[in-house]
Design an enzyme around this catalytic site. Structure first.
Site, PDB file in Angstrom:
ATOM      1  N   TYR A  60      43.173  37.245  55.554  1.00 33.16           N
ATOM      2  CA  TYR A  60      43.551  38.597  55.118  1.00 33.16           C
ATOM      3  C   TYR A  60      43.737  39.523  56.314  1.00 33.16           C
ATOM      4  O   TYR A  60      44.574  40.416  56.291  1.00 33.16           O
ATOM      5  CB  TYR A  60      42.497  39.160  54.149  1.00 33.16           C
ATOM      6  CG  TYR A  60      42.806  38.775  52.726  1.00 33.16           C
ATOM      7  CD1 TYR A  60      42.576  37.471  52.276  1.00 33.16           C
ATOM      8  CD2 TYR A  60      43.359  39.684  51.833  1.00 33.16           C
ATOM      9  CE1 TYR A  60      42.880  37.091  50.984  1.00 33.16           C
ATOM     10  CE2 TYR A  60      43.667  39.317  50.533  1.00 33.16           C
ATOM     11  CZ  TYR A  60      43.427  38.022  50.109  1.00 33.16           C
ATOM     12  OH  TYR A  60      43.740  37.660  48.826  1.00 33.16           O
ATOM     13  N   ASP A  68      37.432  42.484  48.543  1.00 30.28           N
ATOM     14  CA  ASP A  68      38.390  43.063  47.582  1.00 30.28           C
ATOM     15  C   ASP A  68      38.211  44.583  47.602  1.00 30.28           C
ATOM     16  O   ASP A  68      37.097  45.074  47.387  1.00 30.28           O
ATOM     17  CB  ASP A  68      38.113  42.522  46.172  1.00 30.28           C
ATOM     18  CG  ASP A  68      38.379  41.022  46.091  1.00 30.28           C
ATOM     19  OD1 ASP A  68      39.344  40.551  46.719  1.00 30.28           O
ATOM     20  OD2 ASP A  68      37.605  40.313  45.416  1.00 30.28           O
ATOM     21  N   GLU A  88      28.287  34.105  54.788  1.00 24.32           N
ATOM     22  CA  GLU A  88      29.591  34.757  54.641  1.00 24.32           C
ATOM     23  C   GLU A  88      29.889  34.933  53.156  1.00 24.32           C
ATOM     24  O   GLU A  88      29.933  33.966  52.391  1.00 24.32           O
ATOM     25  CB  GLU A  88      30.708  33.949  55.329  1.00 24.32           C
ATOM     26  CG  GLU A  88      32.042  34.682  55.190  1.00 24.32           C
ATOM     27  CD  GLU A  88      33.141  34.186  56.126  1.00 24.32           C
ATOM     28  OE1 GLU A  88      32.850  33.466  57.100  1.00 24.32           O
ATOM     29  OE2 GLU A  88      34.305  34.546  55.858  1.00 24.32           O
ATOM     30  N   THR A 132      40.599  35.983  60.233  1.00 22.34           N
ATOM     31  CA  THR A 132      40.599  35.622  58.813  1.00 22.34           C
ATOM     32  C   THR A 132      42.028  35.740  58.284  1.00 22.34           C
ATOM     33  O   THR A 132      42.869  36.415  58.870  1.00 22.34           O
ATOM     34  CB  THR A 132      39.672  36.517  57.951  1.00 22.34           C
ATOM     35  OG1 THR A 132      40.395  37.668  57.524  1.00 22.34           O
ATOM     36  CG2 THR A 132      38.407  36.929  58.684  1.00 22.34           C
TER      37      THR A 132
HETATM   38  C1  LIG Z   1      40.364  39.897  49.846  1.00 18.63           C
HETATM   39  S1  LIG Z   1      39.639  38.324  49.894  1.00 18.63           S
HETATM   40  C2  LIG Z   1      39.215  38.112  51.611  1.00 18.63           C
HETATM   41  C3  LIG Z   1      38.946  36.687  51.962  1.00 18.63           C
HETATM   42  C4  LIG Z   1      38.510  36.414  53.398  1.00 18.63           C
HETATM   43  N1  LIG Z   1      37.220  37.005  53.677  1.00 18.63           N
HETATM   44  C5  LIG Z   1      39.553  36.865  54.387  1.00 18.63           C
HETATM   45  O1  LIG Z   1      39.280  37.831  55.113  1.00 18.63           O
HETATM   46  O2  LIG Z   1      40.617  36.242  54.465  1.00 18.63           O
HETATM   47  C6  LIG Z   1      38.033  38.619  49.170  1.00 18.63           C
HETATM   48  C7  LIG Z   1      37.396  37.345  48.631  1.00 18.63           C
HETATM   49  O3  LIG Z   1      36.072  37.621  48.199  1.00 18.63           O
HETATM   50  C8  LIG Z   1      35.799  36.827  47.055  1.00 18.63           C
HETATM   51  N2  LIG Z   1      34.675  37.464  46.346  1.00 18.63           N
HETATM   52  C9  LIG Z   1      34.658  38.703  45.834  1.00 18.63           C
HETATM   53  N3  LIG Z   1      33.464  38.975  45.276  1.00 18.63           N
HETATM   54  C10 LIG Z   1      32.705  37.852  45.445  1.00 18.63           C
HETATM   55  C11 LIG Z   1      31.394  37.501  45.049  1.00 18.63           C
HETATM   56  N4  LIG Z   1      30.605  38.360  44.385  1.00 18.63           N
HETATM   57  N5  LIG Z   1      30.928  36.281  45.369  1.00 18.63           N
HETATM   58  C12 LIG Z   1      31.715  35.403  46.042  1.00 18.63           C
HETATM   59  N6  LIG Z   1      32.972  35.675  46.434  1.00 18.63           N
HETATM   60  C13 LIG Z   1      33.473  36.886  46.131  1.00 18.63           C
HETATM   61  C14 LIG Z   1      37.112  36.821  46.300  1.00 18.63           C
HETATM   62  O4  LIG Z   1      37.217  35.725  45.411  1.00 18.63           O
HETATM   63  C15 LIG Z   1      38.137  36.765  47.428  1.00 18.63           C
HETATM   64  O5  LIG Z   1      38.513  35.447  47.725  1.00 18.63           O
END
Ligand SMILES: C[S@@+](CC[C@H](N)C(=O)[O-])C[C@H]1O[C@@H](n2cnc3c(N)ncnc32)[C@H](O)[C@@H]1O
Length: 250
Positions: free
Chosen positions: A231, A155, A64, A229
């Site tokens: 988000y 993101d 994930e 999730t």
């Molecule tokens: C918008 S949040 C969504 C979190 C979760 N998947 C949810 O649906 O609730 C996106 C997450 O991806 C993480 N993220 C983005 N690019 C990443 C990377 N290259 N490696 C690890 N984590 C990453 C960010 O820190 C952020 O917490």
């Protein structure tokens, strides 16, 4: 950061730290994370080395990317005890949240770590965490080692000039394809239609993936084994409809 990490130059644009951690969460990060943390090796992992990181002999390995608060990863790992799941997240508050979900004992809003860490350990046999930019780990994983990859509510980087920061795209898709076994699944979900259109365009241009949708409304249905999730729930509360894309590695 060890020497192997230093060699890999990848720029990360998101948030790494938010609010100061509650002391219990800090304890989880200081004492529990080291038990589950994946350290990058000097040479790429073989599949058996990767499997040996877990406390089980796993049937499959899933990944994930960007697990956020870890609700989905914690749920999937509890529902699939024979599957090893690697989670990666750069945001330390998110890592602490996943650890709290795995530790799992809440009383009066606090997480109680009973008997040192033993409460958590059996819940954690099939979870390992890379608390850093997942791209550094992907470079050191063996071909065709994964049966599933989740990229959930990534993101969105909605501005056109930031589009190349979107995780699903022409740089990362060939890497994900290389790591997935044939027949393995790439699951992408988002409530951002710009991102969905972008992902659909890149995935349809790729010769490595085939969309599993059979009917047009399939993309609005949560997969049967879905775990919510954070988000996703926020998007639903705010009236947006998430889209769920499932692709098979050809
Ligand atoms: C918008 S949040 C969504 C979190 C979760 N998947 C949810 O649906 O609730 C996106 C997450 O991806 C993480 N993220 C983005 N690019 C990443 C990377 N290259 N490696 C690890 N984590 C990453 C960010 O820190 C952020 O917490």
């Amino acid at each position: 950061m060890n020497e192997a990490e230093n060699k890999i130059d990848k720029r990360f644009y998101g948030r790494i730290q938010g609010r100061k951690l509650h002391p219990t969460r800090k304890k989880l990060v200081d004492e529990f994370l080291p038990k589950l943390e994946i350290k990058l090796p000097e040479k790429p992992f073989s599949e058996s080395e990767l499997k040996s990181l877990f406390g089980i002999d796993p049937k499959e390995i899933w990944l994930e990317v960007g697990f956020g608060g870890g609700e989905h990863l914690a749920g999937q790992s509890a529902n699939n005890k024979d599957i090893a799941i690697i989670g990666s997240e750069v945001f330390v508050n998110g890592v602490a949240s996943l650890l709290a979900h795995i530790a799992g004992a809440h009383e009066d809003g606090n997480i109680i770590i009973k008997h040192g860490m033993t409460v958590s350990e059996d819940r954690a046999d099939n979870v390992r965490i890379y608390p850093n930019d997942v791209r550094k780990l992907l470079d050191l994983m063996p071909e065709a080692c994964l049966s599933r990859i989740f990229v959930l509510f990534p993101d969105p980087w909605p501005k056109k000039r930031h589009a190349d920061r979107r995780f699903i795209g022409s740089t990362n898709l060939p890497i994900l394809a290389k790591l997935l076994k044939k027949g393995g699944e790439l699951r992408v979900a988002s409530d951002d239609m710009t991102y969905i259109r972008w992902a659909l365009q890149h995935l349809s241009e790729s010769k490595d993936f085939e969309w599993q949708a059979e009917a047009s409304e399939d993309w609005l249905k949560q997969p049967e084994d879905w775990v919510n999730t954070r988000y996703e729930q926020k998007a639903i509360r705010e009236g947006r409809k998430p889209v769920y894309l499932r692709y098979t590695r050809i």
